[in-house]
Design a protein around this motif. Sequence first.
Motif, short mmCIF file in Angstrom:
data_model
loop_
_atom_site.label_atom_id
_atom_site.label_comp_id
_atom_site.label_asym_id
_atom_site.label_seq_id
_atom_site.Cartn_x
_atom_site.Cartn_y
_atom_site.Cartn_z
N SER A 1 29.20 42.58 45.75
CA SER A 1 30.51 42.48 46.40
C SER A 1 31.59 42.13 45.39
CB SER A 1 30.48 41.40 47.48
OG SER A 1 29.56 41.70 48.51
N LEU A 2 32.79 42.55 45.70
CA LEU A 2 33.99 42.17 44.95
C LEU A 2 35.13 42.04 45.94
CD1 LEU A 2 34.06 44.48 41.78
CD2 LEU A 2 33.75 42.00 41.78
N ARG A 3 36.10 41.19 45.59
CA ARG A 3 37.33 41.13 46.37
C ARG A 3 38.51 41.41 45.45
NH1 ARG A 3 40.47 36.50 49.92
NH2 ARG A 3 40.99 35.67 47.86
N LEU A 4 39.24 42.46 45.77
CA LEU A 4 40.44 42.81 45.03
C LEU A 4 41.65 42.17 45.68
CD1 LEU A 4 39.85 46.63 44.41
CD2 LEU A 4 38.99 44.67 43.11
N SER A 5 42.62 41.82 44.86
CA SER A 5 43.89 41.28 45.34
C SER A 5 45.04 42.10 44.78
CB SER A 5 44.05 39.82 44.89
OG SER A 5 43.03 39.00 45.41
N CYS A 6 46.11 42.18 45.54
CA CYS A 6 47.33 42.84 45.08
C CYS A 6 48.50 41.95 45.43
CB CYS A 6 47.48 44.20 45.73
SG CYS A 6 49.08 44.99 45.43
N ALA A 7 49.12 41.37 44.41
CA ALA A 7 50.28 40.51 44.61
C ALA A 7 51.54 41.35 44.54
CB ALA A 7 50.30 39.43 43.55
N ALA A 8 52.36 41.26 45.59
CA ALA A 8 53.56 42.08 45.70
C ALA A 8 54.82 41.24 45.54
CB ALA A 8 53.59 42.79 47.05
N SER A 9 55.85 41.86 44.98
CA SER A 9 57.14 41.19 44.85
C SER A 9 58.24 42.23 44.83
CB SER A 9 57.18 40.33 43.58
OG SER A 9 57.01 41.12 42.43
N GLY A 10 59.47 41.77 45.06
CA GLY A 10 60.62 42.66 44.98
C GLY A 10 61.00 43.34 46.28
N PHE A 11 60.30 43.03 47.36
CA PHE A 11 60.65 43.58 48.66
C PHE A 11 60.12 42.63 49.75
CE2 PHE A 11 56.46 45.34 49.99
CZ PHE A 11 55.78 45.26 48.79
N THR A 12 60.55 42.86 50.97
CA THR A 12 60.13 42.02 52.09
C THR A 12 58.73 42.45 52.53
OG1 THR A 12 62.44 41.82 52.77
CG2 THR A 12 60.76 41.12 54.35
N VAL B 1 60.45 46.53 42.88
CA VAL B 1 59.12 46.42 43.48
C VAL B 1 58.07 46.30 42.38
CG1 VAL B 1 57.39 47.61 44.86
CG2 VAL B 1 59.81 47.71 45.52
N GLN B 2 57.21 45.32 42.53
CA GLN B 2 56.08 45.16 41.61
C GLN B 2 54.82 44.90 42.41
OE1 GLN B 2 57.20 42.11 38.68
NE2 GLN B 2 57.37 43.78 37.20
N LEU B 3 53.75 45.56 41.99
CA LEU B 3 52.43 45.39 42.58
C LEU B 3 51.45 45.11 41.45
CD1 LEU B 3 52.55 48.50 44.94
CD2 LEU B 3 53.00 46.13 45.59
N VAL B 4 50.73 44.00 41.55
CA VAL B 4 49.81 43.61 40.50
C VAL B 4 48.42 43.38 41.09
CG1 VAL B 4 49.32 41.96 38.67
CG2 VAL B 4 51.69 42.55 39.19
N GLU B 5 47.50 44.26 40.72
CA GLU B 5 46.13 44.14 41.21
C GLU B 5 45.29 43.25 40.30
OE1 GLU B 5 47.22 48.61 41.86
OE2 GLU B 5 47.49 47.07 40.31
N SER B 6 44.28 42.65 40.89
CA SER B 6 43.31 41.85 40.13
C SER B 6 42.00 41.82 40.90
CB SER B 6 43.83 40.43 39.91
OG SER B 6 44.04 39.77 41.14
N GLY B 7 40.94 41.37 40.21
CA GLY B 7 39.66 41.17 40.88
C GLY B 7 38.60 42.21 40.58
N GLY B 8 38.95 43.23 39.82
CA GLY B 8 37.96 44.24 39.48
C GLY B 8 36.93 43.71 38.49
N GLY B 9 35.92 44.52 38.22
CA GLY B 9 34.90 44.12 37.27
C GLY B 9 33.65 44.95 37.40
N LEU B 10 32.60 44.48 36.74
CA LEU B 10 31.30 45.14 36.77
C LEU B 10 30.40 44.43 37.78
CD1 LEU B 10 29.14 47.09 35.61
CD2 LEU B 10 28.69 45.35 33.85
N VAL B 11 29.80 45.18 38.67
CA VAL B 11 28.93 44.60 39.69
C VAL B 11 27.73 45.51 39.89
CG1 VAL B 11 30.18 45.72 41.59
CG2 VAL B 11 28.91 43.59 42.02
N GLN B 12 26.61 44.90 40.24
CA GLN B 12 25.40 45.69 40.50
C GLN B 12 25.47 46.34 41.88
OE1 GLN B 12 22.01 43.10 39.98
NE2 GLN B 12 22.03 43.37 37.76
N PRO B 13 24.76 47.45 42.05
CA PRO B 13 24.70 48.06 43.39
C PRO B 13 24.25 47.05 44.43
CG PRO B 13 23.76 49.53 41.76
CD PRO B 13 24.04 48.23 41.04
N GLY B 14 24.93 47.08 45.59
CA GLY B 14 24.66 46.12 46.64
C GLY B 14 25.51 44.87 46.57
#
Length: 115
Positions: free
Chosen positions: A17-28, A2-15
């Motif tokens: 938006s960000l979208r995080l992603s998590c790509a999964a592998s190694g299982f159904t 099982v592998q989980l790889v997050e992405s999409g973080g960063g620095l943002v001002q109050p108010g």
Amino acid sequence: QVQLVESGGGLVQPGGSLRLSCAASGFTFSSYAMSWYRQAPGKERDFVAGISNTGPTTKYADSVKGRFTISRDNAKNTVYLQMNSLKPDDTAVYYCRAFVGSIYWGQGTQVTVSS
């Protein structure tokens, strides 16, 4: 494995938006619920949002209800966290979590909300 790889973080001002992603592998992927947690400096890792295996059922921490949306694309083996109206208190490392016999975590992605 099982592998989980997050992405999409960063620095943002109050108010902002960000979208995080998590790509999964190694299982159904389509057979398992997925969730997002976060851990701020000096604090415990807390539940943020969860989604059932087919996506119709979601659950949120009270602190993010109405601002964050969890979703998944089973064709892409990916779970997302759309974060709107971000606040400085949302600053944390965000982790993707799967329970596939055991608990698995991604490496985390840093989200910093600051002006």
